[in-house]
Design an enzyme around this catalytic site. Sequence first.
Site, mmCIF file in Angstrom:
data_model
loop_
_atom_site.group_PDB
_atom_site.id
_atom_site.type_symbol
_atom_site.label_atom_id
_atom_site.label_comp_id
_atom_site.label_asym_id
_atom_site.label_seq_id
_atom_site.Cartn_x
_atom_site.Cartn_y
_atom_site.Cartn_z
ATOM 1 N N CYS A 95 0.834 -1.207 0.000
ATOM 2 C CA CYS A 95 0.000 0.000 0.000
ATOM 3 C C CYS A 95 0.867 1.255 0.000
ATOM 4 C CB CYS A 95 -0.907 0.001 1.233
ATOM 5 S SG CYS A 95 -1.731 1.582 1.516
ATOM 6 N N CYS A 122 0.425 3.400 3.479
ATOM 7 C CA CYS A 122 0.800 2.912 4.808
ATOM 8 C C CYS A 122 2.094 3.573 5.292
ATOM 9 C CB CYS A 122 0.975 1.385 4.779
ATOM 10 S SG CYS A 122 -0.574 0.467 5.017
ATOM 11 N N HIS A 161 -4.262 0.459 8.058
ATOM 12 C CA HIS A 161 -4.732 0.162 6.696
ATOM 13 C C HIS A 161 -6.129 -0.464 6.690
ATOM 14 C CE1 HIS A 161 -4.115 -0.853 2.431
ATOM 15 N NE2 HIS A 161 -4.666 -2.026 2.701
ATOM 16 N N ASN A 219 -13.433 9.926 -1.371
ATOM 17 C CA ASN A 219 -14.014 8.884 -2.215
ATOM 18 C C ASN A 219 -13.780 7.586 -1.483
ATOM 19 O OD1 ASN A 219 -14.715 10.459 -4.465
ATOM 20 N ND2 ASN A 219 -12.643 10.314 -5.294
ATOM 21 N N SER A 222 -8.808 4.340 -5.596
ATOM 22 C CA SER A 222 -7.823 3.353 -6.013
ATOM 23 C C SER A 222 -7.061 2.736 -4.839
ATOM 24 C CB SER A 222 -6.856 3.958 -7.034
ATOM 25 O OG SER A 222 -6.299 5.154 -6.540
ATOM 26 N N HIS A 242 -6.865 2.034 1.707
ATOM 27 C CA HIS A 242 -6.367 2.684 2.922
ATOM 28 C C HIS A 242 -7.256 3.898 3.222
ATOM 29 C CE1 HIS A 242 -2.838 3.276 5.701
ATOM 30 N NE2 HIS A 242 -3.564 4.364 5.908
ATOM 31 N N HIS A 245 -8.573 7.234 3.556
ATOM 32 C CA HIS A 245 -8.004 8.545 3.225
ATOM 33 C C HIS A 245 -9.020 9.421 2.511
ATOM 34 C CE1 HIS A 245 -7.718 6.678 -0.746
ATOM 35 N NE2 HIS A 245 -7.486 7.868 -1.252
ATOM 36 N N GLN A 299 -9.159 13.628 0.483
ATOM 37 C CA GLN A 299 -8.339 14.550 -0.291
ATOM 38 C C GLN A 299 -8.767 15.981 -0.012
ATOM 39 O OE1 GLN A 299 -7.549 13.523 -4.477
ATOM 40 N NE2 GLN A 299 -8.701 11.626 -4.244
HETATM 41 O O1 LIG Z 1 -7.650 11.029 -7.001
HETATM 42 P P1 LIG Z 1 -7.972 9.556 -7.178
HETATM 43 O O2 LIG Z 1 -8.521 8.941 -5.928
HETATM 44 O O3 LIG Z 1 -6.839 8.781 -7.766
HETATM 45 O O4 LIG Z 1 -9.117 9.515 -8.298
HETATM 46 C C1 LIG Z 1 -10.484 9.543 -8.007
HETATM 47 O O5 LIG Z 1 -10.892 10.786 -7.471
HETATM 48 C C2 LIG Z 1 -10.742 11.910 -8.319
HETATM 49 C C3 LIG Z 1 -11.288 13.130 -7.592
HETATM 50 O O6 LIG Z 1 -12.628 12.963 -7.201
HETATM 51 C C4 LIG Z 1 -11.458 11.696 -9.649
HETATM 52 O O7 LIG Z 1 -11.138 12.761 -10.534
HETATM 53 C C5 LIG Z 1 -11.045 10.384 -10.307
HETATM 54 O O8 LIG Z 1 -11.831 10.157 -11.456
HETATM 55 C C6 LIG Z 1 -11.239 9.250 -9.303
HETATM 56 O O9 LIG Z 1 -10.813 8.041 -9.870
#
Ligand SMILES: O=P(O)(O)O[C@H]1O[C@H](CO)[C@@H](O)[C@H](O)[C@H]1O
Lengths: 344, 344
Positions: free
Chosen positions: A49, A52, A112, A150, A158, A161, A163, A165
Amino acid sequence: MSFDDQPHRRFNPLNGQWVLVSPHRAKRPWQGQQDEPDNSVRAAYDAGCYLCPGNERVGGVANPDYADVFVFDNDFAALIPGDDASVDGGSSLFQAAPANGTCRVICFSPDHGKSLPELPVAAIRRVVDVWAAQEEELAKTHAYVQIFENKGAMMGCSSPHPHGQVWATSYVPAEPFQENITQKQWFNEHGASMLLAYAEAEHADGSRTVAANTHWLAVVPFWASWPFEVLLLPLFAAASFSRINNEQRDALADILKAITTAYDNLFRTSFPYSMGWHGAPSAERDAAHWQLHAHFYPPLLRSASVRKFMVGYEMLAEAQRDLTPETAAARLRAQSPVHFRSMT
Amino acid sequence: MSFDDQPHRRFNPLNGQWVLVSPHRAKRPWQGQQDEPDNSVRAAYDAGCYLCPGNERVGGVANPDYADVFVFDNDFAALIPGDDASVDGGSSLFQAAPANGTCRVICFSPDHGKSLPELPVAAIRRVVDVWAAQEEELAKTHAYVQIFENKGAMMGCSSPHPHGQVWATSYVPAEPFQENITQKQWFNEHGASMLLAYAEAEHADGSRTVAANTHWLAVVPFWASWPFEVLLLPLFAAASFSRINNEQRDALADILKAITTAYDNLFRTSFPYSMGWHGAPSAERDAAHWQLHAHFYPPLLRSASVRKFMVGYEMLAEAQRDLTPETAAARLRAQSPVHFRSMT
Ligand SMILES: O=P(O)(O)O[C@H]1O[C@H](CO)[C@@H](O)[C@H](O)[C@H]1O
Ligand SMILES: O=P(O)(O)O[C@H]1O[C@H](CO)[C@@H](O)[C@H](O)[C@H]1O
């Protein structure tokens, strides 16, 4: 008009759009795509990961051996810092503008294996503090600070873990831009904050309440478009995180645990969603019309593997939902406050 | 400002919203969800399909032994006919309104195994005629007629049999409602149709063109939010299908085949999308400001199994794309006009 069995539309005063509600449609059989539910139990540490503690990220940098919340600049940022302000494209049909910003990743915990509802309230409280600190810092040099999470592969996340943003930008993006207009207009007409008035009305009514405490209220909003959408609102006036005191932050950590636990318990799965905070644009951080709030947009509809698809009619014409917000709220409210994984 | 390597925003004059373009982001590695591509070759008849000729549907009714296009009322309609006009909810934060309508399914062909690009142009032309006839009929008793197609399991489509839908409503839904405002405003300011002016400018430029013939133009619009989004525009004034003559219908069938063939060839897969027609609201079917057009919203980004997720930042803040519309158009334009399946 009966809300329970008659198709109708409801109006979202925050974005100014109508939503079609088709309650009887929940009865149709589903023969479409089944998604893979995320029911993996993950170890506290994963050598593969890139979030981590101690591990090397895609960019080659190693994470520190962090103990609670850890923030770093996104290795594949959608925005880059800068100050280009030139405007391209002459005619009004081909308008472009520069966009600059800062993108960061916020690891909620070194563990994790634990998502938000599985963390102790004290750990969630530390996430709240980091959200507030990030907003405080980035609002000084950016027009808007968008904090979001997300969760789940179904939501394009993706890494499992835990998290979130933060994307802070040189401009106020479309959604908060629109919410600024609607909240300002309501304030000018009523001399009061729209979302504070709304929170008080929902609190008194109770039929769409998912969770509540002294300072916060979580409802499936009257105008929800996602099946189990939640709007998290303060019961006091606050345009941004900077206005939230320690006691209110404790209460926020509490209700975040309550909402996400109800989500996970509903279908006994790690409930996917996108959630995010809408604080006031940086230039209006003390504005009386703006009320800080969080939206939770989760896709699941019938089970851990059957989601609502916002496609076709929804993309071309108007958002549409298959069960009423009142039914969704009642189902979430009926969940145990104890996470299903900690009961075994 | 360089469009190719610098993040910027573009403005969509049709819905009034900005889109964030982050071209450099296409370089990031993808470690998230891989979807199952739809590469099955299907027989012309499937005994288990409820849209095939002669088969019984979920509701118990049997389909006729139809020979080309077949239309029937949706067995699980999101809207039902009626004339309730009562408006519920007193205060302005709890606004609801009745919604009535007619939902139909349009089977494009009796052949279970062939999607739009695999049908002969003459068969696509018959679909165009049915779209026009449905619009004509339903506009008489509904405020808006929304014709659309969800294609592929990834787009929530529950049957691989080639089909679309029409939802006609007692109200003008959110998207066309907004497009009516923006097109009217542009017409009032410029004394010309916005989308006709746009089609002419794009036709002359060519850099975003995907396909074109004497009467129609398909472009990745300057403001596209989905990676390979396409806007299909007439090169003549027409507010609705009723304004399209036979020669223009032939040309429409042609360009529909060209667009959907380029889509399928791009990743050698049955390319999923939601597409739909925006004709003028029924009350303004001859309006000079409105230009009939179709939107194609396909989710795939990198391959037949890696899609763009419109989540997190996109749901909370603003649509975001990872490659420029010019790059997307060039890639679609470079595809063979012959469908990959018919080449083997
Ligand atoms: O930033 P990540 O997690 O790699 O990517 C994810 O979130 C982003 C922000 O919402 C989006 O633009 C991407 O399409 C999504 O796959
Ligand atoms: O009508 P269908 O194909 O069963 O259902 C699909 O299209 C509808 C209209 O776009 C959506 O509301 C549904 O979420 C989707 O699964």
